[in-house]
Design an enzyme around this catalytic site. Structure first.
Site, mmCIF file in Angstrom:
data_model
loop_
_atom_site.group_PDB
_atom_site.id
_atom_site.type_symbol
_atom_site.label_atom_id
_atom_site.label_comp_id
_atom_site.label_asym_id
_atom_site.label_seq_id
_atom_site.Cartn_x
_atom_site.Cartn_y
_atom_site.Cartn_z
ATOM 1 N N ASP A 110 5.869 9.709 2.613
ATOM 2 C CA ASP A 110 4.832 10.709 2.427
ATOM 3 C C ASP A 110 3.614 10.233 3.235
ATOM 4 O O ASP A 110 3.532 9.066 3.628
ATOM 5 C CB ASP A 110 4.496 10.913 0.937
ATOM 6 C CG ASP A 110 3.820 12.278 0.695
ATOM 7 O OD1 ASP A 110 3.268 12.863 1.653
ATOM 8 O OD2 ASP A 110 3.833 12.746 -0.463
HETATM 9 C C1 NOJ Z 1 1.347 15.014 1.211
HETATM 10 C C2 NOJ Z 1 2.299 15.774 0.359
HETATM 11 O O1 NOJ Z 1 2.588 15.045 -0.807
HETATM 12 C C3 NOJ Z 1 3.588 16.109 1.078
HETATM 13 O O2 NOJ Z 1 4.367 16.936 0.259
HETATM 14 C C4 NOJ Z 1 3.309 16.770 2.391
HETATM 15 O O3 NOJ Z 1 4.512 17.111 3.028
HETATM 16 C C5 NOJ Z 1 2.463 15.825 3.239
HETATM 17 N N1 NOJ Z 1 1.217 15.541 2.548
HETATM 18 C C6 NOJ Z 1 2.160 16.371 4.610
HETATM 19 O O4 NOJ Z 1 1.230 17.393 4.509
#
Ligand code: NOJ
Length: 736
Positions: A251
């Protein structure tokens, strides 16, 4: 008992379509050949993001020059392509789950994947089965499909097959234990082994089984170790036990160490810079090359990362003329192509067939040409500032059609409930009276002048980087926002025929509303996306009978859930296996509307329960395939039931199968969803729902053996219209 192999009966819609993705073996061969041509720096670049806003997508990797492989574009979200337009704003995951319709889930995946590919997105960051939703107030539950792992698993599988059949790589997220937003970057999810497997891993098994290209590790710690550098979670559980052959992507900024994360099984870091000191420093890139050179990370590990990433790309044939990225996330997202095609029809079908009719006294619905209709509440109109007025949908103004955060897309348009209802009213000469604020007195006044009043209320949530009306991502309570209870009370005091429509991210407590005798009908419309009003009008006016079933329990009071997000750095997951209906069943708590509940404009009768199951007890053995041990996914027979539509209109019924394990499976939930089928029936028509059971459906996770085990003894079989509306029961036995 006879052992029947009706595998064709439950073949996924995806498989039935014949659009199988190419296999991993072939993809690995191609990837290994390409790997030979790459320099160390190129290998590290394929595994490393170019920094936030360093390319057109939310995640971008470095393109090598030695092979024909692009800067990979990774883009949110699970309900459409974020930061790009025009795109289709599909109904959220929670609505897709509420359809219980494999073929619609697949079609939604196909349509989303087609838009991603059309825009040149290589990896679409979804679907979601973490959070699973153990906390009813968890901010991002709506991005996923259901708090039930079986329903979530089926939805993951269909969605991924759909997306990847269209050519985009899916990314199953967030792995694992990311159940709340508050403190998500620091909290440790202390998850016991059995609950981890039976609840949280389960839907990811389906994802891996569907050959998902990538899995995103989550922000939180799992049992004290960051999810993105946990050997137990990445190498052992995901890659060895589940046989995952794609790559693990972090993430965004969830990586905390360079070497440890590499050794634990992380394969790609995003977005490539982190917020440590000095800001912008990176763990991989040239540091990964250095770590291999000095022996901290074996060459084989770097090669494995790159092989996995390249193989996923080959798996979905992205080497064959994939489109260039045709938008930039950072300049308004205007795309040079229009990829929306006829996807609005899929969006509308999902929105319509996910609508749950919770209550319908005296056949208040469908509407029968009322002389006058009052439409009340700001949730009936589009935000006057526009549907995309708030960045990442981080406000609750106007009708709610998606939650907030990264799991969003820009609306190309948003059909307001009031507009779709007005269009119908024009046909029947119904007078529409509106009060489209949440002002209770104004609402009562409008309602007093009409034969029937429809009140719109909502409840929003989202990702924790935005706080909306003091809700830090997670919800502060399960009440309707903007004093929705008072609005309904006020309207109900001036009109005897009130219909309540709810747009919400999850359960809301309905007791105040239900205490109003004038409230005759309640509809849950969830987060329906761009076709909101049209889908709602289809149901209100009865052109389609409602067929959604609520994918979580609606309690009488918040404390009944026995779980909720916490202000803490440790979540002990003390509810164990007993989330949602498993908790209500175990503790004998009456829900207000139980998991799986949903009314129709017709009635269905169940008869002729037939159980043909033959399984051997004991642990599952056999080689590991994508998803887990091969035996786990083998059929052990079927349960079937005859269903008759006893009403005068056509409709669809979601027949549900729940299984209670024998006592030799210690401390198990009283019953668990292990099959469902949506049966479409003409008036007076009849059909058969057949549920195929696999070995996994009869198993529990034995923490001593570290295996899935089919217990011996008598299994209880429950078939019905919801988790509490059980129409037929039976048993079968498995010998010891
Ligand atoms: C954080 C989020 O938890 C995730 O789901 C997302 O894909 C990423 N940011 C990228 O925006």
């Amino acid at each position: 008992m006879r052992l029947l192999f009706f595998s064709a009966l439950t073949t996924s819609a995806a498989q039935a379509s014949g659009l199988a993705t190419s296999g991993w073996d072939a993809a690995y061969s191609k990837a290994q050949a390409a790997l030979q041509k790459l320099s160390q720096a190129e290998k590290a670049g394929i595994a490393t993001g170019v920094t936030w806003e360093g390319g057109p997508c939310v995640g971008n990797t470095y393109a090598p020059s030695s092979i024909d492989y692009p800067s990979l574009c990774l883009q949110d979200s699970p309900l459409g392509i974020r930061f790009a337009n025009p795109v289709t704003a599909f109904p959220a995951g929670i609505n897709a789950g509420a359809t219980w319709d494999r073929s619609l889930l697949y079609s939604r995946g196909v349509a989303m994947g087609a838009e991603a590919k059309g825009l040149g997105v290589h990896v679409q960051l979804g679907p979601v089965s973490g959070p699973l939703g153990k906390n009813p107030d968890g901010g991002r539950n709506w991005e996923g499909f259901s708090v039930d792992p079986y329903l979530s698993g089926v939805a993951m599988e269909e969605t991924i097959r759909g997306m990847q059949d269209s050519g985009v790589q899916a990314c199953a997220k967030h792995w694992i234990g990311n159940e709340q937003e508050v403190n998500r970057d620091t909290i440790s999810s202390e998850m016991a082994d059995r609950q981890t497997h039976e609840l949280y891993v389960w839907p990811f098994m389906n994802a891996v089984r569907a050959d998902v290209a990538s899995v995103m590790c989550s922000y939180n710690k799992v049992n004290g170790t960051w999810a993105c550098e946990s050997e137990a979670i990445l190498n052992e559980l995901l890659k060895n036990e589940l046989g995952f052959r794609g790559y693990v992507v972090s993430d965004w900024n969830a990586q905390h160490t360079g070497v440890n994360s590499a050794l634990a099984g992380l394969d790609m870091t995003m977005p490539g810079s982190d917020f440590n000191t000095p800001r912008g420093s990176i763990f991989w890139g040239s540091n990964l090359v250095e770590a291999v050179a000095n022996g901290s990370v074996p060459q084989s590990r770097l090669d494995d990362m790159v092989t996995r990433i390249l193989a996923a790309w080959y798996l979905v044939n992205q080497d064959q003329g994939y489109p260039e990225v045709s938008f930039s996330s950072w300049n308004g997202g205007k795309a040079s192509v229009d990829v929306t095609a006829d996807h609005a029809s899929v969006a509308r079908a999902v929105a319509r067939d996910s609508i749950v009719l919770l209550k319908n006294e005296a056949q208040t619905l469908p509407l029968r040409q009322p002389k006058s209709l009052a439409i009340i509440g700001q949730d009936a109109i589009v935000n006057p500032a526009g549907p995309n007025a708030c960045t990442d949908r981080g406000c609750d103004n106007g009708t709610l059609a998606m939650g907030w955060g990264s799991g969003t897309a820009e609306f190309p348009y948003l059909v307001a409930p009031v507009d779709a209802i007005q269009a119908q009213a024009d046909k029947t000469g119904t007078q529409i009276i509106t009060s489209t604020t949440d002002d209770a007195a104004a609402g009562a006044e409008a309602a007093a002048a009409a034969e029937t009043a429809i009140v719109f209320i909502n409840s929003d949530s989202g990702e924790g980087y935005i706080t909306v009306e003091n809700n830090p991502g997670d919800r502060n309570n399960l009440d309707p926002w903007h004093n929705g209870n008072s609005l309904v009370q006020s309207v109900a005091s001036s009109n005897k025929n009130v219909i309540v429509v709810i747009h919400s991210v999850g359960p809301i407590i309905l007791e105040t509303i239900l205490a109003q005798p004038s409230v005759k009908a309640i509809i849950w419309a969830g987060l329906p996306g761009q076709e909101s009003g049209n889908a709602l009008a289809d149901i209100l006016y009865g052109s389609t009978s409602p067929s959604g079933k609520i994918p979580y329990t609606i309690a009488k009071q918040r404390s009944d859930y026995g779980a909720g997000w916490i202000y803490a750095q440790t979540d002990s997951f003390t509810e164990g296996l007993f989330v949602d209906y498993r908790h209500f069943d175990k503790n004998g708590i009456d829900p207000r509307y139980e998991f799986g509940h949903g009314l129709s404009y017709t009635e269905f009768a169940y008869s002729g329960l037939s159980i043909n199951v033959l399984a051997t007890s004991g642990p599952t053995i056999g080689s590991i395939i994508s998803g887990g041990p091969v035996e786990l996914f083998e059929s052990v027979g079927t349960v079937s039931v005859h269903i008759v539509n006893n009403g005068s209109v056509e409709g669809a019924e979601v027949a549900q199968l729940y299984i209670g394990l024998p006592e030799s499976a210690p401390l198990s939930p009283p019953k668990q969803l292990r099959g469902f089928e949506k049966v479409f029936l003409q008036a007076a028509g009849s059909g058969t729902a057949t549920f195929e059971l696999t070995r996994r459906d009869l198993s529990y996770w034995d923490v001593t053996l570290q295996k899935w085990v089919v217990p011996s003894g008598t299994f209880r079989v429950y078939v019905g219209a919801s988790s509490r509306d059980i129409r037929l029961q039976g048993t079968f036995s498995v010998a010891s």
